[in-house]
Design a protein around this motif. Sequence first.
Motif: not given
Lengths: 281, 392
Positions: A99-108
């Motif tokens: 989901g979007k939050l996962w993407d945000a959390f994983e972002s470098s």
Amino acid sequence: MAAFKGTERYIASRDLEVAVNAAVTLQRPLLIKGEPGTGKTVLAHEVAQALGLQLIEWHIKSTTKAQQGLYEYDAVSRLRDGQLGDPRVHDIANYIVRGKLWDAFESSEPVVVLIDEVDKADIEFPNDLLLELDRMQFFVYETRQTVEARHRPIVIITSNNEKELPDAFLRRCFFHYIRFPDRETMERIVHAHYPDIRKDLAREALNIFFQVRDIPGLKKKPSTAELLDWLKLLMVEDMPAEALRTSEKQLVIPPLHGALLKNEQDVHLFERLAFLARRGG
Amino acid sequence: MFAHFILALRQAGLNTSITEYLTLLGAMKAGVADFNVEDFYFLSRAALVKDERYLDRFDRVFGVCFKGIEADETLLSRDLPEEWLRKLAEKLLTPEEMAKIESLGGFEALMDRLRQLLAEQKERHQGGSKWIGTAGTSPFGAYGYNPEGVRIGQHESRHRRAVKVWDKREFRDLDDTVELGTRGMKLALRRLRRFARQGAATELDLPDTIKSTANNAGSLDLKMVPERHNAVKVLLVLDVGGSMDDHVKLSEELFSAARSEFKHLEHFYFHNCVYEKLWKRNRRRHEEAIPTWQVLRTYGPDYKLIFVGDAAMSPYEVTMPGGSVEHWNEESGAVWLERLTQHYRRAAWLNPTPQRSWGHVRSIHMIEELMAGRMYPLTVNGIDEMTRELSH
């Protein structure tokens, strides 16, 4: 991190700047409310741009579940794959959709996350995200892994007040209510968007705009977004300022008023008032 | 450091918590506010207020708690334009009254007294009290000179004095304890809708069933959700005539806008107090009156009874047989009210007059007692409280 100031295209009042900076500094979500068309959603774009960060948008609908922002387990396609004998089926991780939050959390690098119109969702939605937004981490049951934010994202949440938000959620946010801009601010906003607009045209248009907003009983008052659209139309048509000139008392139906009044009843109301004013004047 | 401020906020009805206080302190420490009162105001507002309804109350508390934190000359030099007041007095007072003023020490003394009141009033106003004139001590009242005319606020806007941000009270409209406006209507409607929906029997949740079945690798797993349907029946009884008409229109609009959400919505009219007759069409009230007994028989106790009225009348209209101003009533209004509230266990009274003035009117007090305290102001808050009371 750099402090947020209004940008060339986005005029931010001092209180909004303080609220944004507080949220950025303390890494807490910022909840934005206000009349429709006062630039709640645009704010996230501008904050991202001003701080030079990537923006991840999550638009909420009435059917959106909190879980969808984290991840979804696509059980149906796994079932299908299982029936077809696809070897992928043995690894459950293949069916976890981020989901979007996962993407945000994983972002470098740090990102700005916009959770748009949070009040559209079910009443429990904000509660379901409490822990995730507080700790900036969540647990994936299917794969037994914990996803943790590498950098705490800047979370901007907008609400149109359709539902009350739970207290526990509100406690964790900073809050800002965007008021409708006064004339002076509005002039700056117009100038920021259309720097080459003719002065007389802008002045007359604003006169009419505030006059229209003052009409009692309008169902939907025109807001900043509508004003900007209307000005654009006026500029494209190359409307002379004289066509907009009004006197204090007299109401004139402005040209291209369809851009300002979006509701049939409002247009009728306005026409009736203008007619009365003509007869009276 | 700001503990007294937080306590004052909580006293004013904002549910500010320790978490939020700590957040504020954290932000101060991180230097967000930059030693500037205005920034501090903005910051504390963003950290402590989470609902625009409370912004106005916050402004008031802030004004009281941090009064004088910044020397502000414009506020100290608040004097009255004497010339203006004098002219006003000359216009309004008769020669005899002017003479009386002279005997009391003359116009100057009166002005001094007013100025003194004004100084006091700056504080009292910030505390949320009234403007000057309503204080009974003012000599102005005694001479039939409408003290409300001396509005300090007007004077201010004429001279365009600088006022502190929080003193501007720009969020006053958003406070939900004020009367219903257009925005208030929308909110109230939403509350009523919520009131109208009651969860009851369950129905099959198809998406969840599919999902659970898939999760179970194909073996069927049924999921149910509560079905939402509109079960609420409302009997709306409105006071018509005189000052009530505007409010009646408002509440009628409000309820009919929510009409589709109710299973049944019936409305009747009465005047001042309910007696043995109600009517459906106000213009034909004398020809088409319906006996209240008939209403009681027709609409069962599962209806929720909502009165809308200012409940302001002579006490006799409530207590005495024959007290009605319109006709001879055999039984008193109190008897009828009791009869109705006994039949309809869920009943409430919405009163459009401001709640703080209820105490001054005896009949309001009496009706509130007859309604067992279930009288609510016609505000978003009031409707909220009413729906909560009526829904269980």
